[in-house]
Design a protein around this motif. Structure first.
Motif, short mmCIF file in Angstrom:
data_model
loop_
_atom_site.label_atom_id
_atom_site.label_comp_id
_atom_site.label_asym_id
_atom_site.label_seq_id
_atom_site.Cartn_x
_atom_site.Cartn_y
_atom_site.Cartn_z
N MET A 5 3.72 7.64 -13.43
CA MET A 5 3.61 8.14 -12.06
C MET A 5 2.25 8.77 -11.80
O MET A 5 1.60 8.48 -10.79
CB MET A 5 4.73 9.15 -11.78
CG MET A 5 4.93 9.43 -10.31
SD MET A 5 5.72 8.06 -9.44
CE MET A 5 7.43 8.25 -10.02
N VAL A 6 1.83 9.67 -12.70
CA VAL A 6 0.55 10.33 -12.47
C VAL A 6 -0.60 9.33 -12.60
O VAL A 6 -1.61 9.44 -11.90
CB VAL A 6 0.37 11.55 -13.39
CG1 VAL A 6 0.08 11.12 -14.83
CG2 VAL A 6 -0.74 12.45 -12.87
N ALA A 7 -0.45 8.34 -13.47
CA ALA A 7 -1.50 7.32 -13.60
C ALA A 7 -1.63 6.54 -12.30
O ALA A 7 -2.76 6.24 -11.85
CB ALA A 7 -1.17 6.37 -14.76
N GLU A 8 -0.51 6.20 -11.67
CA GLU A 8 -0.57 5.48 -10.40
C GLU A 8 -1.13 6.37 -9.31
O GLU A 8 -1.88 5.90 -8.43
CB GLU A 8 0.82 4.98 -10.02
CG GLU A 8 1.32 3.83 -10.86
CD GLU A 8 0.41 2.61 -10.76
OE1 GLU A 8 -0.09 2.33 -9.65
OE2 GLU A 8 0.18 1.96 -11.79
N ALA A 9 -0.77 7.66 -9.33
CA ALA A 9 -1.31 8.57 -8.33
C ALA A 9 -2.83 8.67 -8.45
O ALA A 9 -3.56 8.62 -7.45
CB ALA A 9 -0.68 9.96 -8.50
N LEU A 10 -3.33 8.76 -9.67
CA LEU A 10 -4.77 8.83 -9.89
C LEU A 10 -5.45 7.51 -9.53
O LEU A 10 -6.58 7.49 -9.02
CB LEU A 10 -5.05 9.21 -11.34
CG LEU A 10 -4.65 10.64 -11.72
CD1 LEU A 10 -4.73 10.83 -13.23
CD2 LEU A 10 -5.51 11.67 -11.00
N ALA A 11 -4.76 6.39 -9.78
CA ALA A 11 -5.33 5.09 -9.42
C ALA A 11 -5.46 4.97 -7.90
O ALA A 11 -6.47 4.46 -7.39
CB ALA A 11 -4.45 3.97 -9.97
N GLY A 16 -9.52 5.85 -2.99
CA GLY A 16 -9.81 6.65 -1.81
C GLY A 16 -8.57 6.96 -0.98
O GLY A 16 -8.69 7.47 0.13
N TRP A 17 -7.36 6.67 -1.53
CA TRP A 17 -6.12 6.92 -0.81
C TRP A 17 -5.60 8.32 -1.15
O TRP A 17 -5.27 8.58 -2.31
CB TRP A 17 -5.06 5.90 -1.18
CG TRP A 17 -5.37 4.49 -0.80
CD1 TRP A 17 -6.44 4.04 -0.08
CD2 TRP A 17 -4.59 3.34 -1.13
NE1 TRP A 17 -6.37 2.68 0.08
CE2 TRP A 17 -5.25 2.22 -0.56
CE3 TRP A 17 -3.41 3.14 -1.84
CZ2 TRP A 17 -4.75 0.93 -0.69
CZ3 TRP A 17 -2.91 1.86 -1.97
CH2 TRP A 17 -3.58 0.76 -1.40
N PRO A 18 -5.48 9.22 -0.19
CA PRO A 18 -4.92 10.54 -0.46
C PRO A 18 -3.44 10.44 -0.83
O PRO A 18 -2.68 9.69 -0.20
CB PRO A 18 -5.12 11.29 0.86
CG PRO A 18 -6.17 10.52 1.59
CD PRO A 18 -5.96 9.09 1.19
N VAL A 19 -3.01 11.21 -1.82
CA VAL A 19 -1.63 11.17 -2.30
C VAL A 19 -1.07 12.59 -2.37
O VAL A 19 -1.81 13.57 -2.36
CB VAL A 19 -1.52 10.50 -3.68
CG1 VAL A 19 -2.05 9.07 -3.63
CG2 VAL A 19 -2.27 11.30 -4.75
N ASN A 56 8.33 11.93 -6.94
CA ASN A 56 7.92 10.63 -6.42
C ASN A 56 6.47 10.71 -5.93
O ASN A 56 5.94 11.78 -5.66
CB ASN A 56 8.83 10.20 -5.27
CG ASN A 56 10.04 9.42 -5.76
OD1 ASN A 56 10.06 8.92 -6.87
ND2 ASN A 56 11.05 9.29 -4.90
N LEU A 57 5.88 9.53 -5.80
CA LEU A 57 4.48 9.41 -5.36
C LEU A 57 4.44 8.94 -3.92
O LEU A 57 5.00 7.89 -3.58
CB LEU A 57 3.75 8.42 -6.27
CG LEU A 57 2.40 7.88 -5.78
CD1 LEU A 57 1.38 9.02 -5.62
CD2 LEU A 57 1.87 6.83 -6.76
N ALA A 58 3.77 9.70 -3.07
CA ALA A 58 3.59 9.33 -1.67
C ALA A 58 2.12 9.13 -1.36
O ALA A 58 1.27 9.88 -1.86
CB ALA A 58 4.18 10.38 -0.74
N VAL A 59 1.82 8.15 -0.55
CA VAL A 59 0.45 7.88 -0.09
C VAL A 59 0.39 8.18 1.40
O VAL A 59 1.21 7.67 2.18
CB VAL A 59 0.06 6.41 -0.35
CG1 VAL A 59 -1.31 6.10 0.26
CG2 VAL A 59 0.06 6.11 -1.83
#
Length: 266
Positions: A5-11, A16-19, A56-59
């Motif tokens: 999850m955190v890897a995807e958030a950092l990706a 340039g997508w705020p999460v 969860n990860l939100a963009v």
């Protein structure tokens, strides 16, 4: 923390997508200000998931984040796939870059972000997540099921929501939207909603748009006034509550206390 999850958030942040984090297994923001807290700062992102590893990860959608076409799947109540087919035939989705499958069987179709406002075509089961919105991103889960990337596409452009609306619901143009008032001066939306014609889908769509503007700045007084204005147009009470609740979710605003209590009791 959940490494994936955190890897995807950092990706996402590197794109340039705020999460920002949402509650585990759900869509409710886990930060105080919802999508307004979204960031690309890797230290803040890492800190969030250290504190809540299963979040969860939100963009946050809209430039600098992506715009996302949300194709709903409501089972017997209908889906957005018929409308999506019409958009494809009209060449309106050719600029898409990513297709994500949602837990309900729908799709999130990603486009280059813009400054267009978020929108909805309820009767076509489509939502447009742009300025002032957000979406859950893979590998988030909802209802025990994951969001999954289905495919990457060669497109790298935007989606013209006005063209989508003109194609699928040309009658909506009858309710011309006013220019968005500055924050703190949204009372003009009350008279605009009260003046919406009682025929067609304009009442519901107009209420949703106006409620999104009020929810974006957290103006509870205007949200309450919009509900009252919608009642004068003959819109059903249940539909008013549902539309305003949807606008609050789109803007990342928590349900108001009395509404949350009523929903829990129903």
């Amino acid at each position: 923390m959940t490494a994936g999850m955190v890897a995807e958030a950092l990706a996402c942040a590197r794109l340039g997508w705020p999460v920002f984090p949402c509650q585990p297994g759900g869509k409710e923001p886990a930060t105080r200000h919802g999508f307004r807290d979204a960031t690309t700062d890797p230290d803040q992102i890492t800190s969030w998931w250290q504190r809540q590893p299963d979040a969860n990860l939100a963009v946050a959608t809209g430039a600098p984040g992506p715009d996302v076409l949300d194709v709903d799947q409501h089972g017997a109540a209908g889906s957005g796939y018929t409308a999506l087919s019409r958009l494809k035939r009209a060449g309106l989705t050719e600029a898409a870059s990513i297709v994500v499958g949602t837990p309900s069987g729908g799709l999130h179709i990603y486009f280059t972000g813009s400054h267009q406002p978020s929108g909805r075509l309820r009767h076509h089961h489509l939502d447009f997540r742009a300025r002032g919105g957000y979406v859950l991103a893979p590998p988030s889960r909802a209802g025990g099921k994951p969001y999954r990337v289905q495919r990457h596409l060669p497109g790298s452009g935007g989606l013209d929501w006005a063209a989508v609306t003109e194609l699928l619901a040309p009658d909506r143009t009858a309710a011309t939207r006013p220019a968005t008032p500055p924050a703190g001066d949204l009372r003009g939306l009350l008279s605009w909603v009260a003046s919406l014609p009682p025929d067609g889908h304009n009442r519901n769509d107009g209420l949703f748009w106006a409620a999104c503007r009020a929810a974006e700045v957290g103006d509870e007084a205007v949200l309450a006034g919009l509900a009252e204005a919608a009642r004068t147009t003959g819109l059903a009470e249940r539909e008013i509550r549902r539309t305003i609740a949807s606008a609050r979710r789109t803007a990342g605003l928590r349900p108001c206390p009395h509404e949350a209590t009523r929903q829990a009791a129903s």
